[in-house]
Design a protein around this motif. Structure first.
Motif, mmCIF file in Angstrom:
data_model
loop_
_atom_site.group_PDB
_atom_site.id
_atom_site.type_symbol
_atom_site.label_atom_id
_atom_site.label_comp_id
_atom_site.label_asym_id
_atom_site.label_seq_id
_atom_site.Cartn_x
_atom_site.Cartn_y
_atom_site.Cartn_z
ATOM 1 N N VAL A 577 62.601 58.593 -6.042
ATOM 2 C CA VAL A 577 63.069 59.163 -7.310
ATOM 3 C C VAL A 577 64.147 58.267 -7.899
ATOM 4 C CG1 VAL A 577 64.158 61.160 -8.418
ATOM 5 C CG2 VAL A 577 62.557 61.506 -6.526
ATOM 6 N N TYR A 578 64.056 58.022 -9.203
ATOM 7 C CA TYR A 578 65.045 57.208 -9.911
ATOM 8 C C TYR A 578 65.664 58.032 -11.035
ATOM 9 C CZ TYR A 578 63.139 53.099 -7.527
ATOM 10 O OH TYR A 578 62.743 52.197 -6.575
ATOM 11 N N ALA A 579 66.894 57.678 -11.412
ATOM 12 C CA ALA A 579 67.610 58.368 -12.487
ATOM 13 C C ALA A 579 67.986 57.367 -13.572
ATOM 14 C CB ALA A 579 68.865 59.051 -11.943
ATOM 15 N N PHE A 580 67.634 57.684 -14.821
ATOM 16 C CA PHE A 580 68.031 56.871 -15.973
ATOM 17 C C PHE A 580 69.159 57.606 -16.709
ATOM 18 C CE2 PHE A 580 63.650 55.535 -15.283
ATOM 19 C CZ PHE A 580 63.731 54.160 -15.422
ATOM 20 N N PRO A 581 70.349 57.006 -16.873
ATOM 21 C CA PRO A 581 71.425 57.666 -17.636
ATOM 22 C C PRO A 581 70.926 58.090 -19.010
ATOM 23 C CG PRO A 581 72.256 55.705 -16.541
ATOM 24 C CD PRO A 581 70.765 55.686 -16.366
ATOM 25 N N LEU A 582 71.120 59.351 -19.342
ATOM 26 C CA LEU A 582 70.567 59.893 -20.574
ATOM 27 C C LEU A 582 71.147 59.213 -21.815
ATOM 28 C CD1 LEU A 582 68.407 62.065 -20.770
ATOM 29 C CD2 LEU A 582 70.183 63.711 -21.332
ATOM 30 N N ILE A 583 72.348 58.658 -21.684
ATOM 31 C CA ILE A 583 72.962 57.996 -22.837
ATOM 32 C C ILE A 583 72.165 56.782 -23.275
ATOM 33 C CG2 ILE A 583 74.480 56.490 -21.478
ATOM 34 C CD1 ILE A 583 76.631 56.939 -23.595
ATOM 35 N N ASN A 584 71.375 56.201 -22.345
ATOM 36 C CA ASN A 584 70.572 55.018 -22.661
ATOM 37 C C ASN A 584 69.116 55.341 -22.947
ATOM 38 O OD1 ASN A 584 72.556 53.666 -20.141
ATOM 39 N ND2 ASN A 584 72.669 52.921 -22.245
ATOM 40 N N VAL A 585 68.714 56.611 -22.780
ATOM 41 C CA VAL A 585 67.314 56.989 -23.003
ATOM 42 C C VAL A 585 67.105 57.304 -24.480
ATOM 43 C CG1 VAL A 585 65.492 58.627 -22.447
ATOM 44 C CG2 VAL A 585 67.055 57.851 -20.650
ATOM 45 N N VAL A 586 66.228 56.530 -25.125
ATOM 46 C CA VAL A 586 65.943 56.736 -26.547
ATOM 47 C C VAL A 586 64.840 57.766 -26.720
ATOM 48 C CG1 VAL A 586 65.216 55.629 -28.687
ATOM 49 C CG2 VAL A 586 66.659 54.378 -27.055
ATOM 50 N N GLU A 587 63.756 57.616 -25.958
ATOM 51 C CA GLU A 587 62.628 58.540 -26.022
ATOM 52 C C GLU A 587 61.702 58.273 -24.846
ATOM 53 O OE1 GLU A 587 59.719 57.727 -29.193
ATOM 54 O OE2 GLU A 587 60.851 55.886 -29.623
ATOM 55 N N THR A 588 60.694 59.131 -24.670
ATOM 56 C CA THR A 588 59.664 58.918 -23.655
ATOM 57 C C THR A 588 58.305 58.881 -24.347
ATOM 58 O OG1 THR A 588 59.475 61.291 -23.225
ATOM 59 C CG2 THR A 588 61.009 60.034 -21.849
#
Length: 709
Positions: A577-588
């Protein structure tokens, strides 16, 4: 009275010193900008007086001597004996810098500070400015008598507001003899902050201050108890002096941590009996008509509401934050356990109790986490207050006029974040003054006000801290940047011609790039900008800017509230499992394999007319993907203006995670910024979005595809 100071007491002195130096700096800037108002002069006088007294007690003679000279100058200003000039303001700023150097000398960061040159300039100011109000940047002083050191003599407590004790016969005799010599006797009731850290020292400072204007012949509690700090929220003194009651009150109020002062004349009992009838008549009138204004004087005397605080070591707060992080992890694990328990055993009294306990623990943990985060917060004023002086000095040095406006100083940030943003803000301000704001003559020619305008603002926006810095200067010229990039060999003429305006403007963040014609100690816009972006992005923040030629530039810095706990998008790749900081997530996205194109060695897709490079997480971390055929799950990450799509196996959803270091054994792992513990006890790795976006070859391939299409 000999006092030995502990390291804690020295620390309290240094904290108070820093506060008073900031008061002097803020009010000097205000005096230069708006003129010498009585309030500003009094604020500086009080701050200098406090520093003088405290430093004298602590044994820092040079600091005490210098502040005494500053106090003398402001005493003459407030009496209207001299006027304020621009030269005087410059000398006072020089004196302030010398005080800061003396502070560094105490901490061992400087040595051999010579105060004599600035002392001579302060004396010169008093001689040169006496007898009038010469014109200058700060404007003229008020007419003689217009500046008053306190509201009015009536601000002292009215007779009867206090209840002085019955004096012993020997003390009464001393008071009568003093009155014959022209002295007045006052019973002075002094309130001290209940959270005062050096009560004995504070009492000693009050004694020393009052003995400069008279003689203390009695105190309650006794002087020995005061010396040891054995008193609660204040104490009382019997003072003989030739000063007026309001002057006594004003002098004591200038001392730090004094919350209230009430002063009442004291007369021997024989005189009091002669006035009993008058007092009785006055009491009768007040009973019929209500209290006179003088009765309300204690409130005007500045009695403050009680504030209860405790000094806590920063390391203890960090430890508490780590422990709260562990609670957050256990709460997540308990939630997971409850889900399994419900699915396996269904409903029932035991299950309901477990759900109730889990829910309550969740509420308590959230509240505890929020309170600990608040305890770690500091207002951005901690950084912002240092900047007006820097702006003032740079503007003067470059012959420019700048109106510097600060908004939102009360906005709070995690102390670790505040420690990082200082340097980036200084870089941005220096560049705005040097290369953004035009000289006054040029601004007038362009139809602008002579003084350039720089606005620094902080605010909460959607769970983030947003800091904006805008100026109304030249703005950035994309064509000039394009030409400079070609001249420096950073781009070929063909590449420069094909690049978009935004791509050209983004060159300001390239290390070493500058549009300045002449190299100086104050850089042009671009030098240091790579430092600004790197430092902000290292704490999961972002930097963006907009610019309009001839109108100005605005930089926007977005920062997380804390560095310890973040919201993240959880994904899977194989069994990990990996975690992407939400501040850097633009969209999926869900992408079909046939939509993917390859340019050189990089996969890309076209998203809403824009080229989006793709990276496969499996290739980056040498993992084996378990994604089945069909559409691919893609997480679009953004850092600044740059974006990249990361292909993963499955999207799990958002979750609050506690950031844990990878430790010294693993050290810095490319592509990862830390780890966190999940509800089932397994470890999830936190992806470093910055390094993925800057993966080698991604930008070049995207530019090539843009040109081809």
């Amino acid at each position: 009275m000999r006092v030995v100071f502990s390291s804690e007491e020295v620390a309290v002195f240094m904290e108070e010193l820093e506060e008073k130096l900031q008061v002097i700096s803020d009010n000097l800037l205000l005096m230069e900008r708006e003129g010498a108002s009585p309030e500003v002069i009094q604020e500086i006088f009080r701050a200098a007086h406090t520093i003088k007294g405290s430093s004298a007690i602590m044994g820092y003679e040079k600091m005490s001597t210098l502040t005494h000279e500053i106090e003398n100058l402001f005493d003459r200003l407030r009496r209207g004996e001299m006027g304020v000039t621009g030269e005087m303001v410059d000398v006072l700023f020089n004196a302030l810098d010398t005080l800061k150097a003396l502070k560094d000398e105490i901490t061992g960061q400087a040595e051999g500070v010579d105060i004599e040159p600035v002392m001579e300039r302060l004396r010169w100011c008093q001689e040169a400015c006496s007898g009038g109000a010469p014109a200058g940047r700060a404007g003229a002083a008020e007419a003689p008598g217009a500046v008053s050191p306190s509201p009015a003599p009536a601000a002292a407590a009215a007779p009867g507001a206090l209840q002085p004790p019955v004096l012993e016969e020997a003390v009464e005799e001393v008071v009568r003899e003093a009155e014959v010599r022209g002295f007045a006797a006052y019973w002075v009731d002094i309130g001290i902050d209940r959270d005062c850290q050096m009560k004995g020292v504070r009492a000693f400072l009050i004694f020393e201050t009052l003995q400069q204007i008279g003689e203390i012949i009695k105190s309650e509690p006794p002087a020995e108890d005061l010396q040891e700090g054995r008193y609660d929220a204040g104490f009382s003194l019997l003072l003989l002096t030739k000063e007026d009651a309001w002057q006594v009150r004003d002098l004591v109020l200038s001392i730090a941590e004094v919350t209230a002062v009430e002063v009442q004349p004291v007369r021997p009992r024989a005189e009091e009996r002669a006035e009993e009838r008058t007092a009785a008549r006055t009491a009768a009138v007040e009973k019929r008509e209500g209290p006179t204004p003088a009765k309300e004087a204690p409130a005007a005397a500045g009695r403050m509401s009680e504030v209860k605080t405790v000094r806590v070591d920063v390391q203890k707060l960090d430890t508490l934050m780590n422990l709260v992080g562990e609670l957050v992890i256990d709460r997540t694990r308990l939630d997971r356990f409850v889900e399994v328990f419900e699915s396996r055993y269904g409903s029932g009294e035991l299950v309901e109790s477990l759900v109730e306990i889990s829910s309550h623990l969740g509420h308590v943990t959230n509240a505890l986490q929020e309170e600990i985060m608040k305890a770690r917060m500091l207002p951005v004023a901690h950084i912002f207050n240092r900047l007006p002086r820097m702006v003032r000095d740079l503007a003067h040095k470059m012959g420019k006029e700048v109106e510097f406006i600060i908004e939102g100083k009360e906005t709070e940030l995690d102390r670790n974040v505040i420690e990082v943003i200082g340097d980036p803000l200084i870089h941005l301000l220096r560049n705005a003054i040097d290369h953004g704001i035009e000289p006054p003559e040029e601004r007038v020619r362009l139809g602008k006000p002579r003084a350039g305008r720089i606005v620094l603002k902080a605010a909460y926006v959607e769970g983030q801290i947003v800091i904006t810095l805008s100026d109304d200067g030249r703005g950035m010229d994309a064509e000039k940047i394009r030409q400079r990039a070609v001249a420096r060999g950073m781009m070929t003429p063909e590449q420069a011609a094909r690049a978009t305006e935004r791509e050209i403007l983004e060159l300001i963040f390239t290390p070493g790039f500058s549009t300045a014609e002449v190299v100086s100690d104050v850089s042009g816009r671009g030098v240091g900008m790579d430092i600004v972006r790197n430092q902000i992005e290292q704490i999961n923040g972002s930097v963006e800017f907009t610019t309009v030629p001839g109108k100005g530039t605005t930089f926007t810095i977005k920062l997380p509230l804390t560095l310890a706990i973040i919201r993240a998008l959880m994904v899977t790749l194989g069994d990990q499992v990996y975690a992407f900081p939400l501040i850097n997530v633009v969209e999926t996205l869900a992408v079909r394999p046939e939509e993917i194109r390859r340019v050189r060695h990089v996969e890309v897709i076209v998203l809403r007319g824009q080229v989006l490079p793709l990276l496969r997480l499996a290739n980056l971390f040498n993992e084996k993907s378990k994604a089945e055929g069909g559409k691919l799950s893609v997480v679009v990450l953004g850092v600044g203006e740059k974006k990249v799509g990361v292909v993963v196996d499955q999207l799990l959803g958002e979750q609050e995670v506690v950031i844990k270091s990878l430790g010294s054994y693993l050290g810095q792992v490319p592509g990862l910024s830390g780890a966190t513990i999940l509800g089932d006890g397994s470890v999830a790795l936190i992806v470093d979005a910055r390094s993925l976006v800057k993966e080698a070859g991604v930008e070049e391939a995207a530019q090539e595809l843009s040109r081809a299409s």
